[in-house]
Motif scaffolding. Sequence first.
Motif, PDB file in Angstrom:
ATOM      1  N   GLN A 174      36.345  20.297  40.264  1.00 13.35           N
ATOM      2  CA  GLN A 174      36.489  21.329  39.256  1.00 13.35           C
ATOM      3  C   GLN A 174      37.769  21.100  38.453  1.00 13.35           C
ATOM      4  N   PRO A 175      37.842  21.642  37.245  1.00 15.46           N
ATOM      5  CA  PRO A 175      39.047  21.452  36.423  1.00 15.46           C
ATOM      6  C   PRO A 175      40.256  22.128  37.040  1.00 15.46           C
ATOM      7  N   ASP A 176      41.439  21.566  36.785  1.00 16.45           N
ATOM      8  CA  ASP A 176      42.694  22.111  37.291  1.00 16.45           C
ATOM      9  C   ASP A 176      43.183  23.193  36.340  1.00 16.45           C
ATOM     10  N   ALA A 177      42.935  24.455  36.710  1.00 17.69           N
ATOM     11  CA  ALA A 177      43.283  25.561  35.819  1.00 17.69           C
ATOM     12  C   ALA A 177      44.790  25.679  35.621  1.00 17.69           C
ATOM     13  N   LEU A 178      45.574  25.261  36.601  1.00 16.70           N
ATOM     14  CA  LEU A 178      47.023  25.409  36.493  1.00 16.70           C
ATOM     15  C   LEU A 178      47.658  24.342  35.611  1.00 16.70           C
ATOM     16  N   SER A 179      46.841  23.461  35.048  1.00 16.62           N
ATOM     17  CA  SER A 179      47.393  22.432  34.171  1.00 16.62           C
ATOM     18  C   SER A 179      47.645  22.960  32.759  1.00 16.62           C
ATOM     19  N   ARG A 217      42.001  31.483  31.798  1.00 17.80           N
ATOM     20  CA  ARG A 217      42.669  30.198  32.037  1.00 17.80           C
ATOM     21  C   ARG A 217      41.661  29.136  32.426  1.00 17.80           C
ATOM     22  N   LEU A 218      40.684  29.534  33.229  1.00 19.05           N
ATOM     23  CA  LEU A 218      39.613  28.606  33.606  1.00 19.05           C
ATOM     24  C   LEU A 218      38.803  28.189  32.382  1.00 19.05           C
ATOM     25  N   ASP A 219      38.505  29.171  31.522  1.00 14.30           N
ATOM     26  CA  ASP A 219      37.746  28.859  30.309  1.00 14.30           C
ATOM     27  C   ASP A 219      38.519  27.899  29.404  1.00 14.30           C
ATOM     28  N   LEU A 220      39.852  28.092  29.329  1.00 10.17           N
ATOM     29  CA  LEU A 220      40.669  27.260  28.450  1.00 10.17           C
ATOM     30  C   LEU A 220      40.695  25.810  28.925  1.00 10.17           C
ATOM     31  N   VAL A 221      40.883  25.588  30.221  1.00  9.59           N
ATOM     32  CA  VAL A 221      40.951  24.213  30.713  1.00  9.59           C
ATOM     33  C   VAL A 221      39.580  23.556  30.641  1.00  9.59           C
TER      34      VAL A 221
END
Length: 233
Positions: A174-179, A217-221
């Motif tokens: 899954q994408p790294d949301a904290l990036s 944030r999840l949507d953005l990454v």
Amino acid sequence: MDRREIAALLAYIGRLDPRTIRTDKGEARDQLAQWHELLGDVPTATPHGWDASVAARRHIRTSPYQILPADVARPWESYRRDRLARHSDPTPSVDPDDQAAWTAELVGTRRAVAAGTAQPAQARAITSGRDGIDPRLEARLREIGSCIPSAARAVLAPYRPARAAREAAIAQGQPDALSVRCEWCKAQPGEPCRRRRIGPDDGVRGTIPRAAPHPGRLDLVAAQQAQPTERVQ
């Protein structure tokens, strides 16, 4: 310094500053006794940078006042403090279960450093910059994949839920949301999202970390990762 070394130092000082010379035998004897009493624990010289005659000459060159024993003792104490400040205790070679021997070796090493008979032990850095990684450390990290063993990581997971959730998401592809920066709580990249704590008067009393990032944030990454794919199509 013993009395003979003190006498030699006084003779050297007398050549540089005749004011220190005592022609009366009684005064010369008292001067020698005084200097020996005050400088008896100060060495004449050490293998690593200390020399009492150099300290005396420096004072005579830079001060208009007649030299005193303190003008040699003060530089010596500064020399000792500087060496100890640059010293990092190396691991003793004795059995660590032998507390007395362990302590004795540490104390002996410190005394040798302070006395100028041994060089300070410098703490070695694991790395020395981006281009200076220790090859052994680099090989070990490639072998285990992380500087934290997996067993330790599992034990630490309950105490750092945000990091554990991030690592689990990355492991699942899954994408790294904290990036990316969170536009909702303003958490910077690498920082977990935070939840507001509301008081009885509806005022914000503080924030606490969230284990899961905010949906935005999840949507953005996810949108950022999708952009290269859309361009290829």
